[in-house]
Design a protein around this motif. Structure first.
Motif, PDB file in Angstrom:
ATOM      1  N   LYS A 134       0.819  -1.208   0.000  1.00 51.29           N
ATOM      2  CA  LYS A 134       0.000   0.000   0.000  1.00 51.29           C
ATOM      3  C   LYS A 134       0.855   1.261   0.000  1.00 51.29           C
ATOM      4  O   LYS A 134       0.387   2.317  -0.461  1.00 51.29           O
ATOM      5  N   GLU A 135       2.087   1.179   0.510  1.00 52.54           N
ATOM      6  CA  GLU A 135       2.981   2.332   0.449  1.00 52.54           C
ATOM      7  C   GLU A 135       3.251   2.704  -1.008  1.00 52.54           C
ATOM      8  O   GLU A 135       3.260   3.878  -1.384  1.00 52.54           O
ATOM      9  N   GLU A 136       3.467   1.691  -1.812  1.00 51.56           N
ATOM     10  CA  GLU A 136       3.733   1.917  -3.226  1.00 51.56           C
ATOM     11  C   GLU A 136       2.486   2.448  -3.937  1.00 51.56           C
ATOM     12  O   GLU A 136       2.580   3.292  -4.835  1.00 51.56           O
ATOM     13  N   LEU A 137       1.321   1.958  -3.519  1.00 50.36           N
ATOM     14  CA  LEU A 137       0.067   2.457  -4.074  1.00 50.36           C
ATOM     15  C   LEU A 137      -0.124   3.935  -3.750  1.00 50.36           C
ATOM     16  O   LEU A 137      -0.533   4.730  -4.603  1.00 50.36           O
ATOM     17  N   PHE A 138       0.169   4.305  -2.518  1.00 47.07           N
ATOM     18  CA  PHE A 138       0.026   5.696  -2.104  1.00 47.07           C
ATOM     19  C   PHE A 138       0.982   6.583  -2.894  1.00 47.07           C
ATOM     20  O   PHE A 138       0.616   7.666  -3.353  1.00 47.07           O
ATOM     21  N   ALA A 139       2.208   6.110  -3.064  1.00 49.07           N
ATOM     22  CA  ALA A 139       3.181   6.848  -3.874  1.00 49.07           C
ATOM     23  C   ALA A 139       2.701   6.951  -5.322  1.00 49.07           C
ATOM     24  O   ALA A 139       2.899   7.975  -5.983  1.00 49.07           O
ATOM     25  N   GLY A 140       2.062   5.908  -5.815  1.00 48.82           N
ATOM     26  CA  GLY A 140       1.534   5.927  -7.174  1.00 48.82           C
ATOM     27  C   GLY A 140       0.441   6.966  -7.351  1.00 48.82           C
ATOM     28  O   GLY A 140       0.356   7.633  -8.384  1.00 48.82           O
ATOM     29  N   LEU A 141      -0.417   7.108  -6.336  1.00 49.07           N
ATOM     30  CA  LEU A 141      -1.456   8.130  -6.386  1.00 49.07           C
ATOM     31  C   LEU A 141      -0.845   9.528  -6.450  1.00 49.07           C
ATOM     32  O   LEU A 141      -1.306  10.399  -7.187  1.00 49.07           O
ATOM     33  N   ILE A 142       0.194   9.738  -5.656  1.00 48.10           N
ATOM     34  CA  ILE A 142       0.853  11.043  -5.636  1.00 48.10           C
ATOM     35  C   ILE A 142       1.521  11.323  -6.979  1.00 48.10           C
ATOM     36  O   ILE A 142       1.460  12.426  -7.508  1.00 48.10           O
ATOM     37  N   GLN A 143       2.166  10.304  -7.532  1.00 49.07           N
ATOM     38  CA  GLN A 143       2.816  10.459  -8.830  1.00 49.07           C
ATOM     39  C   GLN A 143       1.799  10.820  -9.914  1.00 49.07           C
ATOM     40  O   GLN A 143       2.050  11.685 -10.765  1.00 49.07           O
ATOM     41  N   ARG A 144       0.648  10.172  -9.889  1.00 51.51           N
ATOM     42  CA  ARG A 144      -0.382  10.462 -10.878  1.00 51.51           C
ATOM     43  C   ARG A 144      -0.886  11.894 -10.732  1.00 51.51           C
ATOM     44  O   ARG A 144      -1.100  12.599 -11.722  1.00 51.51           O
ATOM     45  N   GLU A 145      -1.047  12.334  -9.477  1.00 52.88           N
ATOM     46  CA  GLU A 145      -1.498  13.702  -9.238  1.00 52.88           C
ATOM     47  C   GLU A 145      -0.457  14.699  -9.712  1.00 52.88           C
ATOM     48  O   GLU A 145      -0.789  15.753 -10.263  1.00 52.88           O
ATOM     49  N   ARG A 146       0.814  14.375  -9.502  1.00 55.51           N
ATOM     50  CA  ARG A 146       1.900  15.250  -9.968  1.00 55.51           C
ATOM     51  C   ARG A 146       1.784  15.483 -11.479  1.00 55.51           C
ATOM     52  O   ARG A 146       1.906  16.615 -11.957  1.00 55.51           O
ATOM     53  N   GLU A 147       1.551  14.413 -12.230  1.00 57.59           N
ATOM     54  CA  GLU A 147       1.474  14.518 -13.682  1.00 57.59           C
ATOM     55  C   GLU A 147       0.258  15.336 -14.112  1.00 57.59           C
ATOM     56  O   GLU A 147       0.332  16.146 -15.049  1.00 57.59           O
ATOM     57  N   ARG A 148      -0.860  15.147 -13.421  1.00 57.10           N
ATOM     58  CA  ARG A 148      -2.068  15.888 -13.777  1.00 57.10           C
ATOM     59  C   ARG A 148      -1.904  17.379 -13.494  1.00 57.10           C
ATOM     60  O   ARG A 148      -2.341  18.223 -14.279  1.00 57.10           O
TER      61      ARG A 148
END
Length: 223
Positions: free
Chosen positions: A74-88
């Motif tokens: 889930k740590e990686e999932l949370f980081a993935g959400l942040i990464q996606r938001e960064r791109e948007r």
């Protein structure tokens, strides 16, 4: 390896074994977004500590085998959400900060977008979760900061420097000016939302804050 380090490995492009350019395991963007959308719902409902991979699997509508192809924990999932938001955010900011419009019009569009984002319930909820894990996952907290206020300020800095080069602004410190404008746009909005003193503001209130921010900014920096 940190959660972000693992994320970068997973995100690395790979060909299928046949080398035909087909999507390999863990490379389907739609499936990845489906999993992240499920994770976003679970994190929002249960918080980071209360979320589990089983809950996220059910919310995303995928199998356990599938979710672990894309994310190890889930740590990686949370980081993935942040990464996606960064791109948007980067895409949104880049589309706003263009040189072919009047300066104050661009500042208004940026201020509205930025203030809406920072006072949005999802952003506020995510930030609270980040603050809750900052001691155990400092790299994720840093990633969140860089995908929001810091990222936007640096992109705005470049834009303001370009307008100053045209003689429209007089800036001693480009980055400081960008940060000041961003703070002015969210004054009285973001922090009360963060500390649950108020609900998400309406556009009318954001509009008033942004217009005031532009007046103050231009009085300080207009050529």
């Amino acid at each position: 390896m940190t959660a972000i380090g693992q994320l970068s490995v997973i995100s690395r492009s790979r060909l299928s074994p046949e080398g035909q350019g087909r999507l390999g395991a863990g490379e389907n963007p739609a499936k990845r977004d489906q999993i992240l959308d499920g994770a976003k719902k679970v994190f929002a409902a249960n918080g980071f500590d209360g979320a589990s991979m089983n809950d996220i699997t059910k919310a995303a509508g995928v199998s356990k085998g599938t979710i672990y192809v894309y994310f190890n924990n889930k740590e990686e999932l949370f980081a993935g959400l942040i990464q996606r938001e960064r791109e948007r955010i980067f895409d949104a900011v880049s589309s706003i900060l263009v040189d072919d419009k009047p300066l104050e019009e661009v500042l208004y569009d940026f201020g509205m977008m930025f203030s809406r984002h920072m006072s949005n319930q999802n952003t506020v909820r995510s930030l609270r979760m980040v603050l809750g894990v900052i001691d155990d996952m400092p790299e994720v907290a840093n990633m969140f900061l860089n995908c929001g206020p810091t990222k936007g300020a640096h992109r705005l800095k470049d834009y303001l420097a370009a307008r100053a080069a045209k003689g429209e602004l007089v800036l001693e410190d480009d980055l400081l000016a960008a940060r000041q404008f961003a703070e002015l746009c969210t004054a009285g909005l973001f922090k009360p939302c963060l500390f649950n003193e108020r609900s998400q503001p309406e556009d009318e209130e954001i509009d008033r804050a942004v217009r005031s921010a532009i007046r103050v900014f231009m009085k300080a920096y207009a050529a």
